[in-house]
Scaffold this active site. Structure first.
Site, PDB file in Angstrom:
ATOM      1  N   HIS A   1       0.873  -1.190   0.000  1.00  0.00           N
ATOM      2  CA  HIS A   1       0.000   0.000   0.000  1.00  0.00           C
ATOM      3  C   HIS A   1       0.911   1.241   0.000  1.00  0.00           C
ATOM      4  O   HIS A   1       1.772   1.370  -0.877  1.00  0.00           O
ATOM      5  CB  HIS A   1      -0.919  -0.105   1.228  1.00  0.00           C
ATOM      6  CG  HIS A   1      -2.044   0.878   1.307  1.00  0.00           C
ATOM      7  ND1 HIS A   1      -2.458   1.655   0.255  1.00  0.00           N
ATOM      8  CD2 HIS A   1      -2.864   1.226   2.349  1.00  0.00           C
ATOM      9  CE1 HIS A   1      -3.477   2.423   0.634  1.00  0.00           C
ATOM     10  NE2 HIS A   1      -3.741   2.176   1.906  1.00  0.00           N
TER      11      HIS A   1
ATOM     12  N   HIS B   1      -2.495  -2.145  -9.568  1.00  0.00           N
ATOM     13  CA  HIS B   1      -3.507  -1.563  -8.693  1.00  0.00           C
ATOM     14  C   HIS B   1      -4.745  -2.433  -8.739  1.00  0.00           C
ATOM     15  O   HIS B   1      -5.090  -2.972  -9.784  1.00  0.00           O
ATOM     16  CB  HIS B   1      -3.873  -0.140  -9.166  1.00  0.00           C
ATOM     17  CG  HIS B   1      -4.523   0.676  -8.100  1.00  0.00           C
ATOM     18  ND1 HIS B   1      -5.877   0.644  -7.880  1.00  0.00           N
ATOM     19  CD2 HIS B   1      -3.994   1.525  -7.187  1.00  0.00           C
ATOM     20  CE1 HIS B   1      -6.160   1.464  -6.870  1.00  0.00           C
ATOM     21  NE2 HIS B   1      -5.035   2.003  -6.430  1.00  0.00           N
TER      22      HIS B   1
ATOM     23  N   ASP C   1       2.597   5.727  -6.423  1.00  0.00           N
ATOM     24  CA  ASP C   1       3.852   5.601  -5.684  1.00  0.00           C
ATOM     25  C   ASP C   1       5.082   5.474  -6.582  1.00  0.00           C
ATOM     26  O   ASP C   1       6.207   5.447  -6.076  1.00  0.00           O
ATOM     27  CB  ASP C   1       3.795   4.361  -4.767  1.00  0.00           C
ATOM     28  CG  ASP C   1       2.796   4.540  -3.634  1.00  0.00           C
ATOM     29  OD1 ASP C   1       2.781   5.625  -3.044  1.00  0.00           O
ATOM     30  OD2 ASP C   1       2.036   3.596  -3.358  1.00  0.00           O
TER      31      ASP C   1
HETATM   32  C1  SDX Z   1      -1.539   2.216  -3.228  1.00  0.00           C
HETATM   33  O1  SDX Z   1      -6.227   0.679  -3.246  1.00  0.00           O
HETATM   34  C2  SDX Z   1      -5.797   1.908  -3.386  1.00  0.00           C
HETATM   35  O2  SDX Z   1      -6.520   2.785  -3.813  1.00  0.00           O
HETATM   36  C3  SDX Z   1      -4.350   2.157  -2.966  1.00  0.00           C
HETATM   37  C4  SDX Z   1      -3.718   3.499  -3.353  1.00  0.00           C
HETATM   38  C5  SDX Z   1      -4.347   4.653  -2.560  1.00  0.00           C
HETATM   39  O3  SDX Z   1      -4.268   5.795  -3.029  1.00  0.00           O
HETATM   40  O4  SDX Z   1      -4.818   4.412  -1.439  1.00  0.00           O
HETATM   41  O5  SDX Z   1      -3.870   3.758  -4.723  1.00  0.00           O
HETATM   42  C6  SDX Z   1      -2.210   3.535  -2.970  1.00  0.00           C
HETATM   43  O6  SDX Z   1      -1.515   1.392  -2.346  1.00  0.00           O
HETATM   44  C7  SDX Z   1      -0.922   1.949  -4.574  1.00  0.00           C
HETATM   45  C8  SDX Z   1      -0.355   0.525  -4.718  1.00  0.00           C
HETATM   46  C9  SDX Z   1       1.073   0.480  -4.181  1.00  0.00           C
HETATM   47  N1  SDX Z   1       1.617  -0.864  -4.196  1.00  0.00           N
HETATM   48  C10 SDX Z   1       2.599  -1.259  -5.032  1.00  0.00           C
HETATM   49  O7  SDX Z   1       3.041  -0.504  -5.893  1.00  0.00           O
HETATM   50  C11 SDX Z   1       3.130  -2.625  -4.770  1.00  0.00           C
HETATM   51  C12 SDX Z   1       3.236  -3.381  -6.070  1.00  0.00           C
HETATM   52  N2  SDX Z   1       1.895  -3.701  -6.538  1.00  0.00           N
HETATM   53  C13 SDX Z   1       1.285  -4.894  -6.153  1.00  0.00           C
HETATM   54  O8  SDX Z   1       1.772  -5.672  -5.142  1.00  0.00           O
HETATM   55  C14 SDX Z   1      -0.177  -5.063  -6.531  1.00  0.00           C
HETATM   56  O9  SDX Z   1      -0.345  -4.644  -7.834  1.00  0.00           O
HETATM   57  C15 SDX Z   1      -1.226  -4.408  -5.629  1.00  0.00           C
HETATM   58  C16 SDX Z   1      -1.065  -4.804  -4.166  1.00  0.00           C
HETATM   59  C17 SDX Z   1      -1.166  -2.887  -5.745  1.00  0.00           C
HETATM   60  C18 SDX Z   1      -2.628  -4.863  -6.106  1.00  0.00           C
HETATM   61  O10 SDX Z   1      -2.753  -6.231  -5.847  1.00  0.00           O
HETATM   62  P1  SDX Z   1      -3.981  -7.098  -6.416  1.00  0.00           P
HETATM   63  O11 SDX Z   1      -5.099  -6.265  -6.864  1.00  0.00           O
HETATM   64  O12 SDX Z   1      -4.277  -8.140  -5.389  1.00  0.00           O
HETATM   65  O13 SDX Z   1      -3.368  -7.756  -7.714  1.00  0.00           O
HETATM   66  P2  SDX Z   1      -2.923  -9.250  -7.880  1.00  0.00           P
HETATM   67  O14 SDX Z   1      -1.885  -9.537  -6.829  1.00  0.00           O
HETATM   68  O15 SDX Z   1      -4.124 -10.123  -7.902  1.00  0.00           O
HETATM   69  O16 SDX Z   1      -2.197  -9.238  -9.281  1.00  0.00           O
HETATM   70  C19 SDX Z   1      -2.751  -9.763 -10.480  1.00  0.00           C
HETATM   71  C20 SDX Z   1      -1.609 -10.309 -11.282  1.00  0.00           C
HETATM   72  C21 SDX Z   1      -0.816 -11.381 -10.541  1.00  0.00           C
HETATM   73  O17 SDX Z   1      -0.250 -12.214 -11.525  1.00  0.00           O
HETATM   74  P3  SDX Z   1      -0.924 -13.646 -11.837  1.00  0.00           P
HETATM   75  O18 SDX Z   1      -1.019 -14.396 -10.519  1.00  0.00           O
HETATM   76  O19 SDX Z   1      -2.274 -13.349 -12.425  1.00  0.00           O
HETATM   77  O20 SDX Z   1       0.018 -14.327 -12.782  1.00  0.00           O
HETATM   78  O21 SDX Z   1      -0.648  -9.264 -11.576  1.00  0.00           O
HETATM   79  C22 SDX Z   1       0.611  -9.584 -10.971  1.00  0.00           C
HETATM   80  C23 SDX Z   1       0.284 -10.605  -9.867  1.00  0.00           C
HETATM   81  O22 SDX Z   1       1.410 -11.382  -9.569  1.00  0.00           O
HETATM   82  N3  SDX Z   1       1.111  -8.337 -10.370  1.00  0.00           N
HETATM   83  C24 SDX Z   1       2.376  -7.932 -10.468  1.00  0.00           C
HETATM   84  C25 SDX Z   1       2.419  -6.685  -9.825  1.00  0.00           C
HETATM   85  N4  SDX Z   1       1.190  -6.370  -9.368  1.00  0.00           N
HETATM   86  C26 SDX Z   1       0.404  -7.400  -9.706  1.00  0.00           C
HETATM   87  N5  SDX Z   1       3.444  -8.475 -11.019  1.00  0.00           N
HETATM   88  C27 SDX Z   1       4.615  -7.789 -10.911  1.00  0.00           C
HETATM   89  N6  SDX Z   1       4.727  -6.588 -10.295  1.00  0.00           N
HETATM   90  C28 SDX Z   1       3.635  -6.003  -9.751  1.00  0.00           C
HETATM   91  N7  SDX Z   1       3.737  -4.830  -9.148  1.00  0.00           N
END
Ligand code: SDX
Length: 422
Positions: free
Chosen positions: A263, A302, A358
């Site tokens: 997050h 996201h 971010d």
């Molecule tokens: C914020 O919710 C909000 O509004 C939050 C926010 C706010 O203003 O409050 O916008 C602020 O928290 C932004 C997010 C910051 N986090 C990151 O940058 C961390 C990296 N991102 C991830 O860990 C991830 O994308 C999340 C946590 C942000 C979202 O997770 P989800 O919705 O549970 O997505 P998922 O894990 O189900 O991903 C779907 C697929 C997966 O692959 P498969 O299993 O389908 O093969 O996408 C892949 C994931 O492995 N994936 C990524 C990735 N994010 C998702 N692969 C590589 N790098 C990434 N960053």
């Protein structure tokens, strides 16, 4: 035409018509036909937890609006305090209202001396700023016991002012304690963001003079972070607040959720990732590792945006303006290359992974002189009006305590064995 869904319980043949309202179905109506059958949705991906007037987000189109105003216009034309007023009071202030709001916030900015002497001094020298922030916000609960009167809307507004006002003071004090600098007291003559930057970076007796480009970038970053509907930390605030916990422990719990690297902690994680990559020539290898599942590309992806986060675009533009003043951040080349490679790679395209808020913000913070441990604290200062607006809205809606169900997957009924046979 009223829209609805008809469901049939195939065990009994009974059917029920469930109305559709703004893309949601009422779980209550559903449960009337299917009592004792729960929705299995552990990360709330398909669950609406609130009716809210505050923020509109369209993840497919990349749209974000606070109380109907597009984020692009707010970022360009309004100050953070105007946006805070919009979120917590429901409307943009006119001139006199803004003046009144600024003076209310300015007057409430100082923190009790015991904070400096007893609470902040108690942390280890290398304490992470977010750990300090989470703890000190919770500690404020003990200073204002009247804040427990959460069903009183006037008391809630008084606490909202205190929390928005004191967050920068606590944040800057936590930083100065860590680096061994004397605390700088808030100056009610300064605007919110100048005051924060002064409390952070002022040295000696002369006033701290902030470059207007850096001031405006900081203020705009607060605006961009101010709310984002039911994200993890805001949902935490609503859940904790639904137990009628006081606003300080409620906001502390929201900040704790924000601290996580999935997050708001991602802004710090992005900077550390860029430093580890070290050179734009290492980007391809890094991306190969991401696709192999070795690590995540921090600052990408996201839950809701399946398009470019509109805030990331604004932050990226602001970074260029800031670097004209501070000189470019050497990590920018790596970030730009990462974005270019990822946006053209089928792994990221197929999963709709784009830069989020971010991804570029840390580059600005670092160039302005903030240590990485402060990045999520900056997010928390910006998000405080959003958390509070949701907390106040939830309490004004006559809400019930948050209490989901679970699918039990543990052992069936069994007898407790005596200790010698365990
Ligand atoms: C914020 O919710 C909000 O509004 C939050 C926010 C706010 O203003 O409050 O916008 C602020 O928290 C932004 C997010 C910051 N986090 C990151 O940058 C961390 C990296 N991102 C991830 O860990 C991830 O994308 C999340 C946590 C942000 C979202 O997770 P989800 O919705 O549970 O997505 P998922 O894990 O189900 O991903 C779907 C697929 C997966 O692959 P498969 O299993 O389908 O093969 O996408 C892949 C994931 O492995 N994936 C990524 C990735 N994010 C998702 N692969 C590589 N790098 C990434 N960053």
């Amino acid at each position: 035409m009223d829209e609805s869904i008809t469901i049939t319980d195939n065990r009994t043949g009974e059917t029920a018509e469930i109305p559709l309202l703004d893309g949601t179905v009422s779980a209550k109506a559903w449960s009337n036909l299917l009592p004792g059958i729960w929705f299995d949705d552990p990360s709330f991906s398909a669950t609406s937890g609130a009716d809210s007037d505050i923020t509109y987000l369209d993840g497919a189109q990349g749209l974000l609006r606070y109380r109907g105003y597009p984020i692009e216009q707010l970022a360009e034309t309004t100050s953070f305090l105007e946006v805070a007023h919009l979120l917590v009071r429901g409307h943009l202030p006119d001139g006199p209202q803004l003046k009144q709001w600024q003076s209310e916030i300015g007057e409430a900015a100082p923190i009790h001396e015991n904070f400096h002497k007893r609470i902040l001094e108690g942390f280890r020298d290398d304490a992470h700023a977010m750990g300090v922030l989470v703890s000190t916000i919770a500690a404020m609960s003990t200073f204002w016991p009247e804040s427990k009167d959460v069903e009183n809307p006037e008391q809630r507004q008084a606490e909202i002012v205190r929390l928005i006002a004191k967050m920068p003071t606590v944040a800057a004090s936590a930083y100065r304690r860590n680096v061994g600098l004397p605390y700088v007291f808030p100056d009610p003559e300064l605007d919110y963001t100048s005051n924060f930057l002064s409390m952070m970076f002022k040295t000696g007796d002369s006033p701290y003079v902030v470059d207007p480009v850096l001031h405006d970038a900081m203020d705009m970053l607060f605006v961009l972070h101010a709310d984002h509907e039911q994200n993890c930390s805001t949902t935490t605030a609503r859940v904790v607040g639904s137990a009628h916990a006081d606003p300080y422990v409620t906001i502390s719990s929201a900040a704790a959720a924000l601290y996580g690297p999935r997050h708001g902690g991602a802004n710090e994680a992005v900077l550390r990732m860029l430093e580890n990559i070290g050179n734009h020539r290492n980007v391809d290898d890094f991306i190969t590792g991401v696709k192999a599942g070795d690590q995540k590309l921090m600052g990408f992806g996201h839950r809701v945006y399946k398009n470019y986060d509109p805030r990331a675009r604004i932050v990226k533009d602001a970074a260029h303006r800031v670097f004209e003043v501070t000189g470019t951040n050497p990590l920018l080349d790596i970030a730009l290359k990462l974005e270019e490679v990822a946006l053209n790679d089928s792994y990221f395209i197929d999963r709709s992974l784009y830069p989020n808020v971010d991804f570029y913000s840390g580059l600005i913070y670092q160039s302005m002189g903030f240590p990485v441990e402060m990045f999520t604290v900056l997010f928390a200062i910006g998000r405080t009006p959003g958390w509070l607006a949701h907390w106040d809205e939830m309490l004004s809606q006559n809400s019930r305590i948050a209490r989901p169900r679970q699918r039990y997957t543990g052992p069936a009924d069994r007898d407790v064995p005596s200790i010698d046979v365990r």
